[in-house]
Design an enzyme around this catalytic site. Structure first.
Site, short mmCIF file in Angstrom:
data_model
loop_
_atom_site.label_atom_id
_atom_site.label_comp_id
_atom_site.label_asym_id
_atom_site.label_seq_id
_atom_site.Cartn_x
_atom_site.Cartn_y
_atom_site.Cartn_z
N CYS A 1 67.45 -31.01 152.41
CA CYS A 1 66.75 -31.50 151.22
C CYS A 1 67.23 -32.86 150.74
O CYS A 1 68.05 -33.51 151.36
CB CYS A 1 66.79 -30.43 150.13
SG CYS A 1 65.66 -29.08 150.53
N CYS B 1 60.14 -28.72 150.74
CA CYS B 1 58.77 -28.68 150.20
C CYS B 1 57.77 -29.32 151.14
O CYS B 1 58.04 -30.34 151.77
CB CYS B 1 58.74 -29.34 148.83
SG CYS B 1 59.68 -28.44 147.58
N SER C 1 60.07 -38.85 142.38
CA SER C 1 60.10 -37.80 143.38
C SER C 1 59.21 -38.18 144.55
O SER C 1 58.24 -38.94 144.39
CB SER C 1 59.60 -36.49 142.76
OG SER C 1 59.21 -35.58 143.75
#
Length: 616
Positions: free
Chosen positions: A122, A195, A517
């Site tokens: 991540c 994700c 993000s």
């Protein structure tokens, strides 16, 4: 001939105590001449991208042992940016990158390990481990946990793909019913893995592949798919080969600084621009290049952004495609193949398999390969079953997506846009540059001029957006959120998501010295450098000032004359000790974060620590 680093702790009578301790870990006499390989894991139950990594270090370790090495595993911390988002926890995300890099250095140097396998996934974990690898410059292979499957649900009699960002947007949209918001929330993140869109984690895992430090398929093969297991098994075998090549044959081509050369960094950034990767990758590549002592700067990124087209468009820029679709279209090497045919890559680079880029493309580019096993690997697809288990399914697409005219990955002729997915803008309040993810910007707002609405924290901006104080045509400015000013350079996913939920996603701009993000889209411009806390002109903007954004011409301007800017700067300096600090922000900052801020540089330097302040 270099000597095994581990011999420092395993040879000689004066190391009897160290050997006694090694024996207590399970080592025997026969192990004291073998290379010690650090298995750098990052398992945690806090993060879906890492929740499945507990047993994967053991897989790698078994292969290391079977190949003639000694494996020793340790863990780093791992922050979930999505869970830390929207509250004080986000202050800790970027600083955790430095802690991860340092912790890897501490463990590897304290115990004199000879090489590493880095098991990351991540947002800050891959960059932190990458920085450590290039700092240490010992043989390394990266193998990440893999992407999450895209969420899927039925809305208005239509099956749609979902991800974390959809849950955030719908949760904040007053027009969305509680039932629908709940349905999307429960469907958005169905499996373990990073994700599912081209967010920061997946972008960075793709870039390690382009840098040559991970194996083909690393960036796109799903976390849940059985095929991914082979990457871990191969990494354990291959790292022993690389280690012996360096220490026993004096072959420096096995070292990460010789694999991740400047040419490789340029290729990685070219890939990033072509695939519309997260803007955070700019920050992390700049930081990694400094660790490798490579002269790779914002200027290099700017030059590349002006000539590289966008060949891939993935969530959050479109909901049509997620990482599972990128993989079906050939993954990283599918994009690199098209860039190579367009003459946009440096071919004089190698990867951890010892293959040159042309050799790698010949074997792994689905449009040219004759290798049926490779084609089968790229047909690895989602199962649609909720799980936290790695390698839990073996579903495959019926066919590959090799349509370079209308598929997920395009050829140069059929590019999504002539301009790439990232751009560097310069102007009188971003003298050292700022970054915009053009892949997520609607064509109608590539040029945008409007009045500033200025906020000195993300929290104040969110309150104003949700309170209806931001209207169509505004340019939202969020400052004192840079590496030093935040501190920690918070991500601004909530402000951008809430602009969308309020119907302003294509009607407003957002500018910040913070960052975004990987899930951000819209006219969102971050990394403004110098940041406000470092005396940047962004600190001098006032409500109502006109700001002009011109992405095609790479320009961003505060429409004030130099005399007025100088007068405001003088007034700011007159605040004395309070100069270049927010006026009305209520924020408790811990000692740990203050320590980080004391050394942090602005985003154009990768937000790394300022070595000049350390002396020596």
């Amino acid at each position: 001939m270099p000597k095994y680093r581990s011999a420092t702790t395993t040879h000689g009578r004066n190391m009897a105590g160290a050997r006694a301790l090694w024996r207590a870990t399970g080592m025997t006499d026969s192990d004291f001449g073998k290379p010690i390989i650090a298995v750098v894991n990052s398992f945690t139950q806090f993060v879906p991208g890492h929740v499945h990594l507990r047993d994967l270090g053991k897989l790698v370790a078994e292969q290391i042992e079977a190949s003639g090495g000694v494996a020793k595993e340790f863990n780093t911390i791992a922050v979930d940016d999505g869970i830390a988002m929207g509250h004080g926890g986000m202050l800790y995300s970027l600083p955790s990158r430095e802690l991860i890099a340092d912790s890897v250095e501490y463990m590897v140097n304290a115990h004199c390990a000879d090489a590493m396998v880095c098991i990351s996934n991540c947002d800050k974990i891959t960059p932190g481990m990458l920085m450590a690898s290039l700092r240490l410059n010992i043989p390394v292979i990266f193998v990440s946990g893999g992407p999450m499957e895209a969420g899927k649900t039925k809305l208005s009699d239509k099956i749609i793909k979902l991800d974390l960002v959809d849950a955030m947007i719908q949760g904040a949209d007053p027009k969305v019913s509680d039932d629908q918001s709940n349905q999307v929330e429960r469907s958005a993140c169905p499996t373990c893995g990073s994700c599912s869109g081209m967010f920061t984690a997946n972008s960075m895992n793709c870039l390690t592949e382009a840098l040559g430090l991970s194996q083909p398929g690393n960036g796109s093969l799903l976390a849940t798919h059985a095929d991914r297991k082979q990457l871990f098994l191969n990494a354990g075998k291959r790292i022993v080969e690389l280690t012996k090549r360096y220490y026993e044959q004096n072959d420096e081509s096995a070292l990460p600084r010789n694999i991740a050369s400047k040419a490789a960094f340029e290729n990685a950034m070219t890939l990033d621009i072509a695939m519309g990767g997260s803007t955070n990758t700019v920050l992390h590549l700049l930081a990694a290049a400094q660790e490798a002592e490579i002269d790779f700067t914002m200027s290099d990124i700017d030059k590349l952004s002006r000539k590289v087209p966008q060949l891939c468009k993935v969530a959050p820029s479109t909901q049509k495609y997620h990482m599972e679709d990128v993989h079906r279209a050939g993954g990283v090497l599918g994009i690199l193949g098209e860039l190579d045919r367009a003459g946009l890559l440096n071919c004089n680079v190698k990867n951890v398999l010892g293959l040159t880029l042309p050799q790698t493309l010949e074997q792994y580019d689905i449009t040219v390969t004759q290798d049926e096993a490779v084609k089968k690997m790229f047909r690895a697809g989602p199962a649609g079953i909720r799980t936290t288990q790695a390698f839990s399914q073996d579903c495959r697409w019926d066919s590959l997506d090799d349509d370079r005219a209308a598929g997920c990955i395009r050829s140069l002729e059929y590019a999504y846009s002539k301009d790439g997915g990232l751009a560097v803008l310069y102007g009188n309040f971003a003298e050292n540059g700022c970054i915009v993810k053009t892949a997520g910007v609607d064509d109608s707002i590539l040029k945008f001029t409007g009045p500033a609405k200025v906020y000195e924290s993300q929290d104040d901006a969110v309150e104003a957006i949700l309170g209806g104080k931001v209207v169509e045509g505004d340019v939202v400015v969020i400052r004192y959120e840079g590496p030093k000013g935040g501190p920690g350079m918070q991500e601004m996913l909530y402000p951008t998501s809430f602009l969308k939920s309020m119907g302003l996603g294509k009607a407003c701009a957002l500018i910040t010295d913070g960052r975004f993000s990987g899930g951000t889209s819209g006219l969102s411009i971050g990394h403004v450098s110098p940041e406000a806390a470092s005396g940047g002109t962004i600190a001098l903007i006032e409500d109502g000032d006109t700001i002009a954004i011109d992405i095609p011409n790479r320009s961003i301007q505060l429409q004030l004359n130099e005399a007025e800017i100088a007068a405001r700067r003088e007034a700011q300096e007159a605040r004395g000790d309070k100069a270049w600090t927010p006026k009305n922000r209520q924020r408790q900052v811990s000692f740990a974060l203050r320590a980080y801020a004391s050394l942090a540089t602005s985003a154009d330097k990768g937000a790394v620590r300022d070595k000049s302040k350390l002396g020596g």
